[in-house]
Design a protein around this motif. Structure first.
Motif, PDB file in Angstrom:
ATOM      1  N   ASP A  52     -12.738   3.475  25.815  1.00 19.99           N
ATOM      2  CA  ASP A  52     -14.126   3.746  24.975  1.00 19.99           C
ATOM      3  C   ASP A  52     -13.797   4.893  23.734  1.00 19.99           C
ATOM      4  O   ASP A  52     -14.293   4.483  22.723  1.00 19.99           O
ATOM      5  N   GLY A  53     -12.818   5.670  24.122  1.00 25.23           N
ATOM      6  CA  GLY A  53     -12.279   6.327  23.028  1.00 25.23           C
ATOM      7  C   GLY A  53     -11.692   5.655  21.785  1.00 25.23           C
ATOM      8  O   GLY A  53     -11.856   6.083  20.814  1.00 25.23           O
ATOM      9  N   ALA A  54     -10.791   4.849  22.101  1.00 22.79           N
ATOM     10  CA  ALA A  54      -9.924   4.036  21.339  1.00 22.79           C
ATOM     11  C   ALA A  54     -10.911   3.321  20.463  1.00 22.79           C
ATOM     12  O   ALA A  54     -10.923   3.076  19.421  1.00 22.79           O
ATOM     13  N   ASN A  55     -11.894   2.582  21.165  1.00 24.70           N
ATOM     14  CA  ASN A  55     -12.938   1.790  20.561  1.00 24.70           C
ATOM     15  C   ASN A  55     -13.461   2.496  19.439  1.00 24.70           C
ATOM     16  O   ASN A  55     -14.101   2.196  18.481  1.00 24.70           O
ATOM     17  N   ALA A  56     -14.108   3.832  19.932  1.00 21.93           N
ATOM     18  CA  ALA A  56     -15.014   4.456  19.006  1.00 21.93           C
ATOM     19  C   ALA A  56     -14.026   5.034  17.700  1.00 21.93           C
ATOM     20  O   ALA A  56     -14.700   4.969  16.588  1.00 21.93           O
ATOM     21  N   ALA A  57     -13.028   5.025  17.919  1.00 20.88           N
ATOM     22  CA  ALA A  57     -11.952   5.288  16.808  1.00 20.88           C
ATOM     23  C   ALA A  57     -11.734   4.453  16.085  1.00 20.88           C
ATOM     24  O   ALA A  57     -11.634   4.401  14.665  1.00 20.88           O
ATOM     25  N   ARG A  58     -11.518   3.135  16.572  1.00 20.24           N
ATOM     26  CA  ARG A  58     -11.444   1.955  15.774  1.00 20.24           C
ATOM     27  C   ARG A  58     -12.803   1.727  14.903  1.00 20.24           C
ATOM     28  O   ARG A  58     -12.713   1.320  13.710  1.00 20.24           O
ATOM     29  N   ASP A  59     -13.938   1.875  15.589  1.00 17.89           N
ATOM     30  CA  ASP A  59     -15.180   1.642  14.809  1.00 17.89           C
ATOM     31  C   ASP A  59     -15.225   2.779  13.607  1.00 17.89           C
ATOM     32  O   ASP A  59     -15.556   2.322  12.361  1.00 17.89           O
ATOM     33  N   PHE A  60     -14.911   3.947  13.862  1.00 13.98           N
ATOM     34  CA  PHE A  60     -15.105   4.939  12.907  1.00 13.98           C
ATOM     35  C   PHE A  60     -14.072   4.560  11.687  1.00 13.98           C
ATOM     36  O   PHE A  60     -14.513   4.606  10.493  1.00 13.98           O
ATOM     37  N   LEU A  61     -12.635   4.247  12.003  1.00 13.42           N
ATOM     38  CA  LEU A  61     -11.835   4.141  10.922  1.00 13.42           C
ATOM     39  C   LEU A  61     -12.229   2.736  10.247  1.00 13.42           C
ATOM     40  O   LEU A  61     -12.095   2.688   8.873  1.00 13.42           O
ATOM     41  N   ARG A  62     -12.622   1.579  10.785  1.00 13.14           N
ATOM     42  CA  ARG A  62     -12.952   0.527  10.015  1.00 13.14           C
ATOM     43  C   ARG A  62     -14.246   0.703   9.157  1.00 13.14           C
ATOM     44  O   ARG A  62     -14.377   0.005   8.037  1.00 13.14           O
ATOM     45  N   SER A  63     -14.968   1.370   9.645  1.00 20.04           N
ATOM     46  CA  SER A  63     -16.266   1.866   8.896  1.00 20.04           C
ATOM     47  C   SER A  63     -15.980   2.402   7.697  1.00 20.04           C
ATOM     48  O   SER A  63     -16.876   2.484   6.745  1.00 20.04           O
ATOM     49  N   ARG A  64     -14.750   3.154   7.294  1.00 22.89           N
ATOM     50  CA  ARG A  64     -14.453   3.779   6.330  1.00 22.89           C
ATOM     51  C   ARG A  64     -12.937   3.271   5.618  1.00 22.89           C
ATOM     52  O   ARG A  64     -12.443   3.700   4.837  1.00 22.89           O
ATOM     53  N   GLY A  65     -13.011   1.854   5.954  1.00 22.99           N
ATOM     54  CA  GLY A  65     -11.936   1.072   5.022  1.00 22.99           C
ATOM     55  C   GLY A  65     -10.522   1.382   5.360  1.00 22.99           C
ATOM     56  O   GLY A  65      -9.660   0.854   4.560  1.00 22.99           O
ATOM     57  N   VAL A  66     -10.213   1.752   6.323  1.00 25.69           N
ATOM     58  CA  VAL A  66      -8.805   2.251   6.974  1.00 25.69           C
ATOM     59  C   VAL A  66      -8.082   1.054   7.122  1.00 25.69           C
ATOM     60  O   VAL A  66      -8.540   0.184   7.801  1.00 25.69           O
ATOM     61  N   PRO A  67      -7.010   0.851   6.661  1.00 29.89           N
ATOM     62  CA  PRO A  67      -6.196  -0.397   6.951  1.00 29.89           C
ATOM     63  C   PRO A  67      -5.665  -0.708   8.322  1.00 29.89           C
ATOM     64  O   PRO A  67      -5.889   0.233   9.089  1.00 29.89           O
ATOM     65  N   GLU A  68      -5.958  -2.007   8.559  1.00 33.88           N
ATOM     66  CA  GLU A  68      -6.029  -2.573  10.090  1.00 33.88           C
ATOM     67  C   GLU A  68      -4.602  -1.953  10.967  1.00 33.88           C
ATOM     68  O   GLU A  68      -4.672  -1.672  11.992  1.00 33.88           O
ATOM     69  N   GLU A  69      -3.640  -1.702  10.109  1.00 33.99           N
ATOM     70  CA  GLU A  69      -2.281  -1.335  10.829  1.00 33.99           C
ATOM     71  C   GLU A  69      -2.586   0.116  11.234  1.00 33.99           C
ATOM     72  O   GLU A  69      -2.010   0.547  12.431  1.00 33.99           O
ATOM     73  N   SER A  70      -3.236   0.955  10.687  1.00 41.10           N
ATOM     74  CA  SER A  70      -3.499   2.247  10.937  1.00 41.10           C
ATOM     75  C   SER A  70      -4.554   2.294  11.918  1.00 41.10           C
ATOM     76  O   SER A  70      -4.610   3.155  13.057  1.00 41.10           O
ATOM     77  N   VAL A  71      -5.456   1.471  12.029  1.00 37.60           N
ATOM     78  CA  VAL A  71      -6.331   1.324  13.000  1.00 37.60           C
ATOM     79  C   VAL A  71      -5.892   1.109  14.196  1.00 37.60           C
ATOM     80  O   VAL A  71      -6.416   1.773  15.442  1.00 37.60           O
ATOM     81  N   ARG A  72      -4.995  -0.004  14.369  1.00 35.67           N
ATOM     82  CA  ARG A  72      -4.221  -0.329  15.380  1.00 35.67           C
ATOM     83  C   ARG A  72      -3.658   0.747  16.171  1.00 35.67           C
ATOM     84  O   ARG A  72      -3.300   0.917  17.275  1.00 35.67           O
ATOM     85  N   LEU A  73      -2.757   1.326  15.154  1.00 38.91           N
ATOM     86  CA  LEU A  73      -1.926   2.595  15.676  1.00 38.91           C
ATOM     87  C   LEU A  73      -2.687   3.526  16.412  1.00 38.91           C
ATOM     88  O   LEU A  73      -2.420   3.992  17.425  1.00 38.91           O
ATOM     89  N   VAL A  74      -4.239   4.118  15.709  1.00 41.33           N
ATOM     90  CA  VAL A  74      -4.898   5.014  16.299  1.00 41.33           C
ATOM     91  C   VAL A  74      -5.492   4.450  17.701  1.00 41.33           C
ATOM     92  O   VAL A  74      -5.334   5.133  18.701  1.00 41.33           O
ATOM     93  N   TRP A  75      -5.638   3.221  17.730  1.00 42.12           N
ATOM     94  CA  TRP A  75      -6.282   2.386  18.884  1.00 42.12           C
ATOM     95  C   TRP A  75      -5.242   2.446  19.966  1.00 42.12           C
ATOM     96  O   TRP A  75      -5.664   3.032  21.170  1.00 42.12           O
ATOM     97  N   ASP A  76      -4.125   2.270  19.849  1.00 34.61           N
ATOM     98  CA  ASP A  76      -3.090   2.300  20.905  1.00 34.61           C
ATOM     99  C   ASP A  76      -2.858   3.756  21.342  1.00 34.61           C
ATOM    100  O   ASP A  76      -2.836   4.085  22.381  1.00 34.61           O
ATOM    101  N   ALA A  77      -2.777   4.720  20.491  1.00 31.95           N
ATOM    102  CA  ALA A  77      -2.533   5.946  20.662  1.00 31.95           C
ATOM    103  C   ALA A  77      -3.511   6.694  21.701  1.00 31.95           C
ATOM    104  O   ALA A  77      -3.136   7.370  22.640  1.00 31.95           O
ATOM    105  N   VAL A  78      -5.004   6.438  21.544  1.00 30.52           N
ATOM    106  CA  VAL A  78      -5.891   7.026  22.319  1.00 30.52           C
ATOM    107  C   VAL A  78      -6.043   6.068  23.451  1.00 30.52           C
ATOM    108  O   VAL A  78      -6.135   6.643  24.624  1.00 30.52           O
ATOM    109  N   ALA A  79      -5.828   4.862  23.499  1.00 29.36           N
ATOM    110  CA  ALA A  79      -6.121   3.929  24.719  1.00 29.36           C
ATOM    111  C   ALA A  79      -4.983   4.094  25.733  1.00 29.36           C
ATOM    112  O   ALA A  79      -5.154   4.139  27.081  1.00 29.36           O
ATOM    113  N   LEU A  80      -3.753   4.451  25.187  1.00 32.67           N
ATOM    114  CA  LEU A  80      -2.571   4.456  26.129  1.00 32.67           C
ATOM    115  C   LEU A  80      -2.240   5.933  26.541  1.00 32.67           C
ATOM    116  O   LEU A  80      -1.303   6.250  27.105  1.00 32.67           O
ATOM    117  N   HIS A  81      -2.813   6.873  25.989  1.00 34.02           N
ATOM    118  CA  HIS A  81      -2.583   8.368  26.146  1.00 34.02           C
ATOM    119  C   HIS A  81      -2.099   8.922  27.378  1.00 34.02           C
ATOM    120  O   HIS A  81      -1.515   9.739  27.539  1.00 34.02           O
TER     121      HIS A  81
END
Length: 212
Positions: A83-112
Motif C-alpha cells: 500500500d505504501g509503495a503504491n502510494a509512493a508510485r502514484d505520487f511520483l508518477r503524478s509529478r512526472g518522475v522518471p519510471e526508473e526512479s519510481v521503480r526504485l522507490v516502489w521496491d524500497a518501500v515494498a521490500l523494507h
C-alpha cells in the motif's frame, strides 16, 4: 523544520517537501518522527560506507515506507508495505518522475521488511532497510556514535516508540491479518490481536489437495 541534523541535510526540493507534507497530513507524530529518523540513520550508514545514493529518493522512500498503515492509504487486501509503495508510485508518477526512479522507490518501500532480500537491492532500498532496522530493533546499534544518535532523537523524539509502534502496526493491518502470513508482521498479530492463530506453512504443504 531543521534542514541539517548530524551533518545530514534533509532534502528540501519541491518533490521532497510535497512528500513530507503528505505524510504530515495523513500520518501522526509517531510516523513522522520515525520516518525522519530512518532517513537520517540510513544516510549516516550510506556516508560511512561511502555508498553512492540519491538523498531525495532515499528521503521520499523513508517518508512513504509506513504510509500504508494510515487510514487514507491502507487497502482491504494488500500488505501494508505494498500500500505504501503504491502510494509512493502514484505520487511520483503524478509529478512526472522518471519510471526508473519510481521503480526504485516502489521496491524500497515494498521490500523494507523483507529481511534477507532487500539488503541486496539498490543502495536506496538497502540503506532504508538499515535505517528501519536501526530505529525499530536497534540492529547494528553500535555503528552510530552516541552523540550523533542523541542529535537525531532530540530532533525527532522517540516518545515511547517501542510500545507505540507495535500498536500502530496492528492498527494498520488488524482488518487483514491474512496479509501478514510469512512476514514479521505475523508476530505482531500473534502478540496483540485477540484470537489470531498464525498460519503454518508445513500444515499447508501436508494438507494440500495433492493426493500423495
Amino acid at each position: 523544520m531543521t534542514t541539517s541534523i548530524a551533518d545530514i541535510k534533509i532534502p528540501d526540493s519541491k518533490l521532497a517537501v510535497e512528500a513530507a507534507e503528505l505524510l504530515r497530513e495523513h500520518g501522526d507524530d509517531l510516523l513522522w518522527n520515525h520516518s525522519n529518523r530512518v532517513f537520517l540513520f540510513a544516510s549516516l550508514q550510506g556516508n560511512l560506507q561511502q555508498t553512492k545514493y540519491d538523498p531525495e529518493l532515499l528521503y521520499i522512500s523513508s517518508l512513504f515506507h509506513d504510509l500504508g498503515l494510515t487510514p487514507a492509504f491502507r487497502s482491504p487486501d494488500k500488505r501494508f508495505e505494498v500500500d505504501g509503495a503504491n502510494a509512493a508510485r502514484d505520487f511520483l508518477r503524478s509529478r512526472g518522475v522518471p519510471e526508473e526512479s519510481v521503480r526504485l522507490v516502489w521496491d524500497a518501500v515494498a521490500l523494507h521488511t523483507s529481511i534477507g532480500i532487500v539488503e541486496y537491492k539498490e543502495a536506496e532500498a538497502a540503506l532504508m532497510n538499515f535505517g528501519v532496522g536501526y530505529d525499530v530493533v536497534g540492529k547494528n546499534f553500535e555503528l552510530i556514535p552516541d552523540d550523533v544518535r542523541r542529535q537525531i532523537v532530540e530532533a525527532f523524539p522517540r516518545n515511547q516508540f517501542k510500545q507505540n509502534i507495535l500498536n500502530a502496526f496492528l492498527e494498520g493491518f488488524k482488518h487483514k491479518p491474512e496479509t501478514t502470513y510469512g512476514t514479521i508482521n505475523a508476530d505482531i498479530c500473534e502478540l496483540l490481536l485477540p484470537g489470531y492463530q498464525r498460519p503454518n506453512f508445513c500444515h499447508h504443504v501436508l494438507h494440500s489437495k495433492w493426493e500423495e
